[in-house]
Design an enzyme around this catalytic site. Structure first.
Site, short mmCIF file in Angstrom:
data_model
loop_
_atom_site.label_atom_id
_atom_site.label_comp_id
_atom_site.label_asym_id
_atom_site.label_seq_id
_atom_site.Cartn_x
_atom_site.Cartn_y
_atom_site.Cartn_z
N HIS A 33 0.84 -1.20 0.00
CA HIS A 33 0.00 0.00 0.00
C HIS A 33 0.88 1.26 0.00
O HIS A 33 0.66 2.18 -0.81
CB HIS A 33 -0.90 -0.05 1.24
CG HIS A 33 -1.74 1.17 1.49
ND1 HIS A 33 -3.11 1.17 1.37
CD2 HIS A 33 -1.40 2.43 1.88
CE1 HIS A 33 -3.59 2.37 1.67
NE2 HIS A 33 -2.57 3.15 1.99
N GLU A 34 1.87 1.29 0.88
CA GLU A 34 2.73 2.47 0.97
C GLU A 34 3.65 2.61 -0.24
O GLU A 34 3.91 3.72 -0.71
CB GLU A 34 3.55 2.43 2.27
CG GLU A 34 2.72 2.41 3.53
CD GLU A 34 1.72 3.56 3.63
OE1 GLU A 34 2.03 4.68 3.13
OE2 GLU A 34 0.61 3.34 4.18
#
Length: 370
Positions: free
Chosen positions: A143-144
């Site tokens: 996600h990051e």
């Protein structure tokens, strides 16, 4: 205990499984249409972010970098090595050439973020590391990394800087209203960018159940044995379709100050995308490449965004969204339906009976109910 008598810590290496890699993938492949249209427009403004990178000394970014370096633990082969492996693997899968620095900071609140102008920095809290298992954490790291690949860190910082500057002119007549509109629009983009990054996390982890579990734990804590993914997704369905017009207004008011969508909504959106043709095409190797980004049309991106919002409104079961759809479709008897809405926007207008118009029938029906 393991078979050889050694104590398990929860972060032992699990048997590796083959994950698909996406060479040269453009972030447009997984970005939510509303997020993608904003990013395409910003990327077309040549030199826009360069100016602000040059002014990065005026922003708190340098201070944050020093703060994390001095008071957090930098992930490496020697520190949090399992996170380092996940980070490198995520960058390999999404073909992000430069692995961003990653820090673990002491904070019981489960959280993660990607910030920075010159280069992105990923920060995860101890609360998150302790909450999630290996595969759930892999989705978060992905996600990051998705935020980094999309350039969210740069554009978020730029727009936050612009918002801060704009607040200085809030004394101008109607200035406060304009600023609130800007902040509301900015937060709406933030929320859509989180949906984009959730998709990137799924492309990295390639385990939709792990992504679901991670979101569920963020909502309900480390009590997985007490929770159920299907029941959690049913909450999102109930949230979308339940209540009346008053609840619709409250939903809007509740979400406006948030930078992230509600967790059940994120889970439902990700589940829906994981079952879509778009996701399957990416997994089959058919996706837009970074080399094509420069040729992307801003107009086409905005049309896709508008189409996405229209589709969301049309398919939504929310009472207010149903009302908007009816207005757009020219449905009759809307006056009565609005009045009934605050007592449960569920029943259709009664059929015509004689020469009375639809609205007068609605009024009589309302009187009967009372």
């Amino acid at each position: 205990m393991s078979d050889d008598g050694r104590e398990q810590t929860g972060h032992e290496r699990v048997p590796s499984r083959q994950r698909r890699r996406f060479p040269g993938i453009s972030s447009r492949a997984y970005e939510h249409p509303a997020d993608r249209s904003a990013l395409v427009a910003l990327r077309k403004l040549s030199g826009f972010d360069t100016v602000f990178k040059a002014l990065s000394g005026l922003l708190p970014e340098r201070s944050l970098r020093l703060l994390f370096l001095s008071d957090s633990v930098r992930v490496s082969e020697r520190q949090f090595s399992h996170l380092n492996d996940m980070l490198r693997d995520a960058c390999y899968i999404l073909d992000l050439e430069k692995v961003p620095p990653m820090y673990v900071t002491q904070d019981p609140q489960p959280n993660a973020m990607c910030i920075g102008l010159d280069e992105p920095i990923i920060v995860v809290t101890t609360g998150l590391v302790e909450l999630l298992d290996e595969e759930e954490m892999r989705a978060v790291v992905g996600h990051e990394v998705g935020h980094a690949l999309s350039g969210h860190a740069v554009y978020r910082t730029i727009l936050l800087f612009l918002t801060t500057l704009a607040l200085k002119v809030a004394w101008i007549p109607l200035g406060n209203f304009a600023i609130m509109a800007l902040v509301a629009a900015l937060r709406e983009w933030f929320r859509k960018s989180e949906l984009s990054a959730d998709r990137a996390g799924l492309l990295v982890g390639q385990d939709v159940q792990a992504s679901m579990r991670g979101l569920m734990k963020i909502a309900g804590g480390n009590h997985l044995h007490e929770m159920n993914v299907d029941a959690f997704l049913e909450q999102a369905e109930e949230y979308d379709s339940g209540g009346d017009l008053r609840d619709s207004v409250l939903k809007i008011l509740n979400v406006l100050p948030r930078s992230h969508p509600f967790t059940t909504v994120r889970a439902a959106e990700l589940k829906k995308w994981s079952e879509s043709r778009d996701f399957q095409r990416i997994m089959d190797g058919h996706y837009p490449r970074r080399s094509e980004d420069k040729d992307t049309s801003v107009g086409d991106s905005f049309r896709e965004s508008a189409s996405s919002y229209a589709s969301d409104v049309k398919s939504s079961k929310d009472p207010l969204m149903k009302l908007v759809t009816d207005i757009a479709g020219g449905a009759g008897g809307l006056g009565g339906r609005v009045r009934r809405g605050f007592n449960g926007f569920t029943s259709p207008a009664p059929p015509k009976d004689g020469p009375r118009d639809a609205e007068s029938q609605d009024t009589e029906h309302l009187d009967d109910e009372e």
